[in-house]
Every structure is written in C-alpha cells, then in structure tokens.
Design an enzyme around this catalytic site. Structure first.
Site, short mmCIF file in Angstrom:
data_model
loop_
_atom_site.label_atom_id
_atom_site.label_comp_id
_atom_site.label_asym_id
_atom_site.label_seq_id
_atom_site.Cartn_x
_atom_site.Cartn_y
_atom_site.Cartn_z
N ASP A 233 15.28 49.10 48.02
CA ASP A 233 14.05 49.88 48.01
C ASP A 233 13.23 49.56 49.25
O ASP A 233 13.01 48.40 49.59
CB ASP A 233 13.26 49.56 46.74
CG ASP A 233 12.07 50.49 46.55
OD1 ASP A 233 12.06 51.58 47.15
OD2 ASP A 233 11.16 50.13 45.78
N HIS B 99 7.36 45.51 42.51
CA HIS B 99 8.13 45.75 41.30
C HIS B 99 7.69 44.74 40.24
O HIS B 99 7.91 43.54 40.39
CB HIS B 99 9.63 45.57 41.56
CG HIS B 99 10.20 46.53 42.55
ND1 HIS B 99 11.45 46.38 43.11
CD2 HIS B 99 9.70 47.68 43.09
CE1 HIS B 99 11.69 47.38 43.94
NE2 HIS B 99 10.64 48.18 43.95
N MET C 97 15.10 42.10 45.56
CA MET C 97 16.47 42.56 45.34
C MET C 97 16.60 44.04 45.65
O MET C 97 15.64 44.80 45.51
CB MET C 97 16.87 42.34 43.87
CG MET C 97 17.16 40.90 43.52
SD MET C 97 17.93 40.75 41.88
CE MET C 97 16.58 41.24 40.81
N SER D 12 9.36 42.73 45.87
CA SER D 12 9.95 42.68 44.54
C SER D 12 10.15 41.22 44.15
O SER D 12 9.19 40.47 44.04
CB SER D 12 11.26 43.48 44.50
OG SER D 12 11.80 43.48 43.20
N THR D 13 11.40 40.77 44.00
CA THR D 13 11.69 39.42 43.55
C THR D 13 11.09 38.39 44.51
O THR D 13 11.39 38.39 45.70
CB THR D 13 13.22 39.21 43.47
OG1 THR D 13 13.81 40.31 42.80
CG2 THR D 13 13.54 37.92 42.74
#
Length: 358
Positions: A300, A203, A297, A176-177
């Site tokens: 997940d 993401h 973040m 993600s991030t």
C-alpha cells in the site's frame, strides 16, 4: 560457515492460560521466534526480564497482581533495550490504555481477539514480534550476545530526476505495521506548527484511531484529529483517516481544499488505505505534494507514490534497517518512486524541514 542467528526470544505475559497458550502456538509457527518464558502477571514478567535474554515481551494490560501499565516501566528499567508489544482489547477503553502504554515506552500494540486464534491477529503478531525483535538485536544497547544478522545490502535504486522541487503545499504520511511508534518519532521532530496541512493514513482498527490522534497531539505542537467529511484543511494541523473510510482531498471554491471520506472497497485489504489518499493529491495540488511512506506490511502506497512523482511531487521512504517491516516503503523504493530512503530519525528531520516545522 555462515553463522545462523539464534531465534528471537519472546516472553508472553497474560493472565489467561488459554490466551498464553494460543499466543505461544502462533509464535511457535515461526522458526525465527522462540517463546523463552511465560508469565501470568506483570510481576512475574518483570522477574523474567531481570533474568536476561528476552528480546520481545507480549504484554497483556489488564491482569491481577500487577497489570501491564504498572509493569511496563519496571520492564524497561530491568532492560532498557527490551521491546514491549502490548496486547489490548479491541474497544475504546482498550485503545485508550494501549496508547497510554505507548507513552510509557511500549513500541507497539496488537488488538487481542477473544480466542487468540484469529488469522489476522496471528499475522500481525508474527510480523511485529519478528520486526521489533530484529530491531532490538540491531540496537547497540541490546543485551543479547548473539550476533545479529546484517541487513541485506540495498539494491541499486532506479535513478530519479533530481531537479528542483516546488515548495510542498501539503504533506501526506502512510504507515502500517510499526507505524504508531514511527509516527511518534516524526511528530516529536516538529518544533513548531507546520506551514502546510498534514494528512495521515495508518492501518489500524477504528476504535484506536482517535486515541492515536490524541497520542500524537501530545508529543509536540501539532494538533492531530480524525478527519471529518467536508471540512476544509488548514495549515498547521494534521488530519488522520478514520476507521472504515479512505481519506481523500478534493478542491472546493475559493482555492480551498476539503476532506472527502470514501467508504469504497478496501485496497490492499485495508480501509483506510494509503493509495487513495496519495492518488487524490495531484489533482488538487499538482507537483506541490510531499509524501512519506513509513514501516508497514504489503505494498500500500506504492501506486499512490507513483501518481505523486508523475505530477512532480516528492516521496520519501523509511529505510529497511529502521522499519519493523519494510514492505510498504520497500515497494515504493523498488518501484523507483523514493526521492530519498532514510533511517527513521533522519526521515523525521527531513519531513520537519519540508513542512517548515524544524
């Protein structure tokens, strides 16, 4: 007395006074961040970086006088350690330019809303500015003279069985991030085609995903493409979850496995999410599953990692020191699902070894 680190110094570069002010207001809500300079075009941003002391640049891409793509290499020449996050319009064209910026040395992107006041944008901007700024301070080449905070000592990890693993028949990666840059490190580590298929869930807004696939395909020998519902997965290829759909794998006749795209409810406020991808794999491959959870973040991936490990597979996590945000890999680690917790370069090498691409 404990030395309190100075705030991370951020340069905001955008040709819109309104957007500059909005981004500065968002950054100003975090005491660890300080807007040290503002610029209305790339040329002024380069001059500000030359003066020194900037940790992170938030860089618009389309500006008069000098645009972001033209300024980017000059910013990195002025200070090779500075972390540049590009702000891009949430369009196919914007995604294409953002991925070009990653190829030129930007470390991340934020999809720019029209007003600059969107809550999700604010959360993403703060997380990426903090994370990349902290990584810059930790880097040996950092120009700042401020003493960087030492990473927190890792907690003892729950013991995992260390018995022999079955050879992986598939390898899945969630991020993600900070994920685009981390995925780039992984795909650069591949020296040849993997002997097994790769699955990716990042993401990311839908328009950016095909551009990320193209970006990763250019970094090494592995072709990466958006997954299509019903297609058979093949060794030596990587399949990335498209925007708005969870990526899962299902059995098919003749020993084949196929992609299933599912538009079910978001998980962890995300669709695609990592957990559905990981949960689907043991039913098809049993214990012959390898997986890695990279920077991001939230949590997940932790539940899906548990399903992989329970079936006899292995899950690897990126460490805190190299993660932009240690939420997702931290959740996997603290749940006791990580077989190894590795710095990103070492994790990339380990993945290449596991999939037969080292």
């Amino acid at each position: 007395m404990t030395q309190i680190p100075a705030p991370l110094r951020v340069l905001v570069c955008d040709d819109s006074v309104v957007i500059r002010a909005a981004i500065a207001r968002i950054l100003g809500t975090d005491p660890t961040l300080h807007v040290a300079a503002r610029a209305g075009n790339g040329r002024d941003a380069v001059e500000a970086v030359k003066r020194g002391g900037i940790d992170v640049v938030i860089l618009d891409l389309e500006m008069p006088v000098m645009g972001g793509l033209e300024a980017l290499p000059l910013l990195l020449a002025a200070d090779p350690g500075v972390r540049v996050i590009v702000a891009s319009a949430l369009t196919t064209r914007g995604a294409s330019i953002a991925m070009e910026a990653l190829r030129l040395g930007a470390v991340d992107y934020v999809p720019k809303p029209g007003t600059g006041e969107d809550r999700a944008f604010a959360e993403e901007l703060l997380a990426k500015a903090r994370g990349h700024g902290t990584l810059r301070r930790r880097a040996p080449a950092a120009a700042t003279t401020v003493t960087a905070p030492a990473p927190a000592a890792p907690r003892p990890l729950p013991a995992l069985p260390r018995g022999p693993l079955l050879p992986a028949a598939i390898f899945a990666i969630g991020s993600s991030t900070g994920g685009p840059d981390a995925l780039g490190t992984v795909f650069r580590a591949f020296k040849r085609l993997p002997r097994i298929p790769l699955l990716l869930t990042q993401h990311m807004p839908g328009p950016f995903i095909p551009k990320l696939a193209d970006h990763l395909s250019r970094l090494g020998p592995v072709p990466v493409a958006e997954a299509r519902d019903g297609e058979a997965i093949e060794p030596g290829r990587a399949y990335i979850a498209p925007g708005g759909c969870h990526l899962q794998i299902a059995p098919a006749g003749g020993g084949q496995a196929v992609v299933r795209l599912w538009d079910g409810p978001p998980e962890h406020s995300c669709r695609p999410a990592v957990d559905p991808m990981l949960r689907s794999l043991p039913a098809v491959f049993g214990g012959r599953v390898g997986a890695a959870v990279l920077t991001g973040m939230g949590q997940d991936g932790a539940l899906g990692a548990g399903a992989v490990v329970a079936a006899g597979g292995a899950v690897y996590a990126q460490d805190a020191a190299t993660s932009v945000v240690w939420g997702m890999p931290g959740a996997v680690t603290e749940a006791g699902h990580a077989r190894e917790v590795l710095p990103l370069p070492a994790l990339a090498t380990r993945i290449a070894e596991i999939v037969g691409a080292a």
